[in-house]
Structure formats: structure tokens, C-alpha cells
Enzyme design. Structure first.
Site, short mmCIF file in Angstrom:
data_model
loop_
_atom_site.label_atom_id
_atom_site.label_comp_id
_atom_site.label_asym_id
_atom_site.label_seq_id
_atom_site.Cartn_x
_atom_site.Cartn_y
_atom_site.Cartn_z
N HIS A 93 -0.50 -7.54 7.64
CA HIS A 93 -0.99 -6.19 7.34
C HIS A 93 -2.52 -6.23 7.18
O HIS A 93 -3.07 -7.22 6.71
CB HIS A 93 -0.33 -5.67 6.06
CG HIS A 93 -0.62 -4.21 5.83
ND1 HIS A 93 -1.78 -3.79 5.23
CD2 HIS A 93 0.09 -3.10 6.14
CE1 HIS A 93 -1.77 -2.46 5.19
NE2 HIS A 93 -0.65 -2.02 5.73
N GLU A 164 -1.09 -0.44 13.85
CA GLU A 164 -1.69 0.33 12.76
C GLU A 164 -3.21 0.29 12.92
O GLU A 164 -3.85 -0.68 12.48
CB GLU A 164 -1.36 -0.30 11.40
CG GLU A 164 0.07 -0.23 11.01
CD GLU A 164 0.22 -0.25 9.49
OE1 GLU A 164 0.85 0.65 8.95
OE2 GLU A 164 -0.33 -1.16 8.85
P1 PGA Z 1 -0.40 4.98 5.09
O1 PGA Z 1 -0.23 3.39 5.07
O2 PGA Z 1 0.87 5.57 5.63
O3 PGA Z 1 -0.62 5.34 3.64
O4 PGA Z 1 -1.58 5.30 5.94
C1 PGA Z 1 0.32 2.71 6.16
C2 PGA Z 1 0.18 1.22 5.97
O5 PGA Z 1 -0.87 0.76 5.48
O6 PGA Z 1 1.11 0.45 6.27
#
Ligand code: PGA
Length: 238
Positions: A93, A164
Site C-alpha cells: 500500500h 491506486e
Molecule cells: P480512500 O483510501 O478510499 O480513503 O481514498 C483508499 C486506500 O488508501 O486504500
């Protein structure tokens, strides 16, 4: 393919709050149309796991050690994640990469997870500076190449990939779906095969549908909107 929603609770809930939310979700009378995975902090895994026992909601962790045991102060073994009932683990992450997690460490974590039948959810994504510098595709491809080096095709096939964009994670705004679709297509070219990914970054019940086009994304990794039962159930069921 069934929709998959992965709730990343980060460090947002205490153990008591996480367990209460898990109980509330499992008691919901709304039929779970998709699959839901809850990823509480390490300290809440036992309590959330107990709350979910016997339900269709799965348990995941937010991180894992790259080794089974040894002198790794503060790390958590994949053996313990398994014995606490985890079936999934988030790896790489951007919060962890920001804390200095290296590609080598991510590679070890993927191997450790697969060794213990934990399904890794591997996160990749570029920062705003990298996007503005026109380097998004190169960065994401490098992250993937580094992470997957040495894995057999069948091991790589057991991973779930999450795109992401770091700039889109709350409090940023979501990416535009076409930006995310373009990245997925570049990832497909790298692998020479097309499998849908998870999208992550400011997903809400209102925006999820625009990413789930039935081709590029099969679900989402969700932070902020996963901290309350109502929006989380809407993400799974809508
Ligand atoms: P968010 O976080 O939905 O609050 O943008 C997603 C993540 O960091 O996995």
C-alpha cells in the site's frame, strides 16, 4: 465475476469500534451481492475475526512480514495471520511505501503470503509528481516488474492487483475513470493478458459504478467510505 470490495480500515478504528462495525455488517439484512473483505489493524484482527465467524464476510490484514519467524521486532508473521483467520493481505500500500517499504520487501511479503495461502492484494500507483512528470505508466510498470520478479505464472495468477493512484486517495479526489482504464490497459500490455483489477482512491457509493465497467475493474479497495456500515453495504450491494 463477483464484485469484490476490500475495506481498508487503516488506523482509523479502535479494536472496540472495529468489532462493533463488523458485528453490524454481519447482522445486516441486506443481502451481500458482492464479496466483502474487512482489513482491520493487526490488533483488531482477533476481535473482528470472532465477529465474522460463520459469515460470508472475509478477513484480511493490512500488512505482513516477509519471513515466518525471526528477529523482526514489530513485524507480524503470516503464520499468525492464518491462525487468526485471515485469507487476504494488502501488500505494498502507498502508506507503507511512503514509510520506506522497498520493492525487495514487497517481493518477500508476496512470497510469504503465497506460501501460507493468503491472497495478496498488491497495490501499485503513481504519485502526483510522477503523473505530472508523465511517468505514471513507467512507475507502475516498474513497481509490478519489481514485485513479481521470480514468481511463477501460477503464483502471479493468485494475486489480486489494485491500481491506486496515490494522488486520488482521500483527501484527494477520485481519478477520472478513463485515466484509470488507460492505466489498466498498460498493465495488461505488460502481462500480455487482461484480467480485471481493483480500483482504489476516494471511492464512494456514488462513484464506484463509473469504474466497474465490467472489463477493467471488478471491485474496489476502499478507505474512508468503508468506515461506516451504510456506505460500505451500498458499495457491496449497489
Ligand atoms: P480512500 O483510501 O478510499 O480513503 O481514498 C483508499 C486506500 O488508501 O486504500
Amino acid at each position: 465475476m463477483q464484485r469484490l470490495i476490500v475495506a481498508n480500515w487503516k488506523m482509523q478504528l479502535t479494536v472496540a469500534e472495529a468489532a462493533a462495525l463488523a458485528r453490524r455488517l454481519r447482522q445486516s439484512r441486506r443481502w451481500l451481492g458482492g464479496k466483502l473483505v474487512l482489513c482491520p489493524s493487526f490488533t483488531a484482527l482477533a476481535a473482528v475475526g470472532a465477529a465474522l465467524r460463520g459469515s460470508a464476510i472475509a478477513l484480511g490484514a493490512q500488512n505482513v512480514a516477509g519471513e515466518d519467524r525471526g528477529a523482526w521486532t514489530g513485524e507480524v508473521s503470516p503464520l499468525d495471520l492464518r491462525s487468526l483467520g485471515c485469507r487476504y493481505v494488502i501488500v505494498g500500500h502507498s502508506d507503507r511505501r511512503r514509510l520506506g517499504e522497498s520493492d525487495e520487501a514487497i517481493r518477500q511479503k508476496l512470497r510469504a503470503s503465497l506460501r501460507h495461502r493468503l491472497t495478496p492484494i498488491l497495490c501499485v500507483g503513481e504519485t502526483l509528481a510522477e503523473r505530472r512528470g508523465g511517468r505514471s505508466v513507467a512507475v507502475v510498470r516498474q513497481q509490478l516488474t519489481d514485485a513479481l520478479r521470480g514468481l511463477t505464472p501460477s503464483q502471479a495468477g493468485r494475486l489480486i492487483l489494485a491500481y491506486e493512484p496515490v494522488w486520488a486517495i482521500s483527501p484527494g479526489g477520485p481519478a477520472r475513470p478513463e485515466q484509470a482504464f488507460a492505466m489498466v490497459e498498460s498493465i495488461w500490455r505488460l502481462f500480455r493478458r487482461s484480467r480485471p483489477l481493483l480500483y482504489g482512491g476516494s471511492v464512494t457509493p456514488a462513484t464506484l459504478g463509473s469504474f466497474l465497467d465490467g472489463k477493467h475493474f471488478r471491485g474496489a479497495l476502499v478507505g474512508q467510505a468503508s468506515l461506516k456500515a451504510r456506505p460500505l453495504l451500498a458499495l457491496v450491494n449497489s
